[in-house]
Design a protein around this motif. Sequence first.
Motif, PDB file in Angstrom:
ATOM      1  N   LEU A   1       0.843  -1.193   0.000  1.00  0.00           N
ATOM      2  CA  LEU A   1       0.000   0.000   0.000  1.00  0.00           C
ATOM      3  C   LEU A   1       0.878   1.243   0.000  1.00  0.00           C
ATOM      4  CD1 LEU A   1      -2.145  -1.223   3.001  1.00  0.00           C
ATOM      5  CD2 LEU A   1      -2.813  -1.399   0.612  1.00  0.00           C
ATOM      6  N   ALA A   2       0.444   2.246  -0.743  1.00  0.00           N
ATOM      7  CA  ALA A   2       1.103   3.550  -0.729  1.00  0.00           C
ATOM      8  C   ALA A   2       0.033   4.601  -0.470  1.00  0.00           C
ATOM      9  CB  ALA A   2       1.811   3.817  -2.052  1.00  0.00           C
ATOM     10  N   PHE A   3       0.254   5.405   0.560  1.00  0.00           N
ATOM     11  CA  PHE A   3      -0.703   6.429   0.950  1.00  0.00           C
ATOM     12  C   PHE A   3      -0.144   7.798   0.555  1.00  0.00           C
ATOM     13  CE2 PHE A   3      -1.287   2.850   3.768  1.00  0.00           C
ATOM     14  CZ  PHE A   3      -2.662   2.722   3.847  1.00  0.00           C
ATOM     15  N   PRO A   4      -0.782   8.476  -0.391  1.00  0.00           N
ATOM     16  CA  PRO A   4      -0.273   9.778  -0.834  1.00  0.00           C
ATOM     17  C   PRO A   4      -0.742  10.967   0.005  1.00  0.00           C
ATOM     18  CG  PRO A   4      -2.047   9.070  -2.267  1.00  0.00           C
ATOM     19  CD  PRO A   4      -1.817   7.959  -1.269  1.00  0.00           C
ATOM     20  N   ASP A   5      -1.200  10.745   1.237  1.00  0.00           N
ATOM     21  CA  ASP A   5      -1.603  11.807   2.148  1.00  0.00           C
ATOM     22  C   ASP A   5      -2.729  12.661   1.559  1.00  0.00           C
ATOM     23  OD1 ASP A   5      -1.608  13.204   4.530  1.00  0.00           O
ATOM     24  OD2 ASP A   5      -0.065  14.619   3.881  1.00  0.00           O
ATOM     25  N   VAL A   6      -3.773  11.969   1.075  1.00  0.00           N
ATOM     26  CA  VAL A   6      -4.960  12.641   0.546  1.00  0.00           C
ATOM     27  C   VAL A   6      -6.172  12.093   1.285  1.00  0.00           C
ATOM     28  CG1 VAL A   6      -6.422  12.983  -1.489  1.00  0.00           C
ATOM     29  CG2 VAL A   6      -3.932  12.966  -1.743  1.00  0.00           C
ATOM     30  N   ARG A   7      -6.932  12.990   1.880  1.00  0.00           N
ATOM     31  CA  ARG A   7      -8.204  12.618   2.516  1.00  0.00           C
ATOM     32  C   ARG A   7      -9.319  13.300   1.734  1.00  0.00           C
ATOM     33  NH1 ARG A   7      -8.214  10.182   7.671  1.00  0.00           N
ATOM     34  NH2 ARG A   7      -6.115  10.056   8.501  1.00  0.00           N
TER      35      ARG A   7
END
Length: 168
Positions: A64-70
């Motif tokens: 998993l890669a989380f691009p810091d977008v909510r």
Amino acid sequence: MLDETAFDRDESAAPIDMLESYFAAHDWTYSREDEEIVAKVKGSWAEYELRAIWREEDSVLQFLAFPDVRVAQGQRSAIYETLGRINEQLWIGHFELWSSSGILLFRHAAMMGAGDSAGMTLEEAELLVESAIDECERYYPVFQFVLWGGKSPTEAIESALIDTQGEA
């Protein structure tokens, strides 16, 4: 590309062990617990959290890669359309939105072989990690155009994915 002379690992290793060595060789901040590893890497657009979970019983590595977008509740329909359009273009992995938290992420699952043959090479680790980062970097502006720029998913993709020629 990683300088293999600085790499301290056999040809093939358990997937989480190989990723730990890969992250360490890049001097990335990471933490590890049993069959899970989490790293932080600075991209052009954001700091990405990379998370790998090894399920030995299935011989599957979930990356998993989380691009810091909510994504706020009111913007989710536009993002779901955006995700659909982006995912049509991807060969490996996909973007998704966690409905409970509004967190956007890139996910890829890799079958690594069964039993004692469940190993990962340096090349496989590099491909897995770098392709996830590359996709996050490539599509991060698309998500920003939709969320903050007021563009439609089609406009955002067209604006963000313009191929440039030459160098400035």
